[in-house]
Design an enzyme around this catalytic site. Structure first.
Site, PDB file in Angstrom:
ATOM      1  N   ARG A  19       0.874  -1.179   0.000  1.00  0.00           N
ATOM      2  CA  ARG A  19       0.000   0.000   0.000  1.00  0.00           C
ATOM      3  C   ARG A  19       0.907   1.223   0.000  1.00  0.00           C
ATOM      4  NH1 ARG A  19      -3.694  -2.982  -1.120  1.00  0.00           N
ATOM      5  NH2 ARG A  19      -5.503  -3.474   0.168  1.00  0.00           N
ATOM      6  N   GLU A  71      -4.478   7.060  -4.335  1.00  0.00           N
ATOM      7  CA  GLU A  71      -4.605   6.437  -5.654  1.00  0.00           C
ATOM      8  C   GLU A  71      -5.845   6.962  -6.344  1.00  0.00           C
ATOM      9  OE1 GLU A  71      -4.459   2.165  -5.486  1.00  0.00           O
ATOM     10  OE2 GLU A  71      -2.431   2.182  -4.708  1.00  0.00           O
ATOM     11  N   HIS A  99      -1.992  -0.104  -9.765  1.00  0.00           N
ATOM     12  CA  HIS A  99      -2.529  -1.106  -8.829  1.00  0.00           C
ATOM     13  C   HIS A  99      -3.073  -2.317  -9.605  1.00  0.00           C
ATOM     14  CE1 HIS A  99      -4.184  -1.394  -4.471  1.00  0.00           C
ATOM     15  NE2 HIS A  99      -4.047  -2.614  -4.968  1.00  0.00           N
TER      16      HIS A  99
END
Ligand SMILES: NC(=O)c1ccc[n+]([C@@H]2O[C@H](COP(=O)([O-])OP(=O)(O)OC[C@H]3O[C@@H](n4cnc5c(N)ncnc54)[C@H](OP(=O)(O)O)[C@@H]3O)[C@@H](O)[C@H]2O)c1
Length: 315
Positions: free
Chosen positions: A228, A257, A276
């Site tokens: 993360r 994000e 991601h």
């Protein structure tokens, strides 16, 4: 009372659940209103979505968790969810569903950095020049977080002839034969040619990889974050790259994000950013189904689901 599952997963997934021997009733529940499941369902299948970011600010709903006995998160991380959401007798997660895919991404990043075939690509006589390629065998892969993903990376790296060192939270032995636990996180960072971040986002890991720890990295080191964005101090990362104290970073995750449009990480010459995608989720969706079915069978027998989350620890 028939077993009722409230699901935020896609309709094909829910249809397949209805066909199981237990013949559960499967109802849809809106992503931004999970509390609607509390009155009518025994199980909530949740997936992290942008809707959760809004729900995180929603106060604990009256009557939560109601009838719910088990919450299963499709994602491995539970950091997307509001704290009240995890006040369900059993909370489990998608740990392991995408670990092999993510480990393959990490190995691709390691080879891409070590061999850098683009840099030696010859398009004509002028580019027919000898240049040494880096090696993966004999290098050291440092892994922070030796859980499902970290172990999948470790097994691959060892098979490729790399040395593997790592760190985990608990005082337990290394879970992978041949992967050595070092005394401190700093020692792992100092030893690594490729430093892989594979730890959860928790209160304890926020900005854990900070300027002081990055100062211990080899100037030639390559950092890979598939965990993360919050576990890494991004300003400290940029400073280390700009000062030649770190060679390169492969980032599949950032905080936030996506990043704001003008953020320097988008175009930094020593950063490869991917949106991601390392879990390659669409190709491993069937593994999520298998995992849910196995846990459901246990639940129906009165046993605890697999892959339980320690809500206090945050993973
Ligand atoms: N990029 C993606 O698409 C993607 C996909 C899946 C998951 N993830 C992220 O990756 C994380 C790890 O996934 P996983 O399935 O490998 O989880 P996991 O099996 O639960 O493993 C977590 C590991 O992190 C370690 N850890 C926890 N806190 C730590 C700390 N403060 N310092 C060092 N190590 C620490 C744990 O130590 P112990 O072994 O001692 O408990 C464990 O080894 C998830 O939480 C999620 O945030 C990202």
């Amino acid at each position: 009372m028939p077993l009722t599952i409230a699901s935020q997963l896609e309709e094909g997934f829910n249809t397949a659940l209805r066909d199981l021997d237990a013949r559960p009733t499967v109802i849809g529940v809106p992503e931004d209103r999970p509390w609607e499941a509390a009155a009518s369902a025994d199980i909530l299948l949740a997936r992290p979505s942008p809707a959760w970011r809004a729900a995180r600010r929603t106060p604990r709903p009256e009557g939560w968790p109601g009838r719910l006995q088990w919450l299963h998160s499709a994602s491995a991380g539970i950091d997307f969810y509001p704290a009240w959401m995890l006040e369900v007798p059993a909370v489990s997660c998608g740990r392991g569903v995408a670990s092999d895919e993510i480990a393959d991404y990490v190995i691709a990043a390691i080879y891409s950095h070590a061999k850098n075939l683009e840099a030696v690509r010859a398009r004509g006589l002028a580019e027919w020049k000898q240049a040494p390629l880096g090696r993966v065998a004999g290098s050291t892969v440092g892994i922070v977080g030796l859980g499902s993903i970290g172990q999948a990376v470790a097994r691959r790296a060892l098979a490729l002839g790399a040395e593997v060192v790592g760190a985990r939270r608990r005082q337990l032995p290394s879970p992978v034969e041949g992967a050595r636990l070092l005394d401190s996180l700093g020692d792992v960072i100092a030893a690594a040619d490729h430093l892989v971040l594979a730890l959860p986002a928790t209160a304890a890991t926020r900005n854990l990889i900070d300027a002081a720890l990055l100062a211990r990295a080899k100037p030639t080191a390559h950092l890979i974050n598939i965990a993360r964005g919050s576990v890494l101090d991004q300003e400290a990362l940029i400073a280390a790259l700009d000062a030649d104290r770190l060679a390169f970073a492969t980032l599949d995750v950032t905080e936030p994000e996506p990043l704001p449009a003008e953020h320097p990480l988008w175009t930094h010459p020593r950063v490869r950013l991917t949106p991601h995608v390392s879990s390659n989720y669409t190709t491993v969706r069937h593994l999520l189904f298998e995992k849910v079915v196995a846990s459901l069978e246990r639940f129906v027998r009165g046993e605890a689901p697999n892959d339980l989350v320690d809500v206090q620890a945050g993973y």
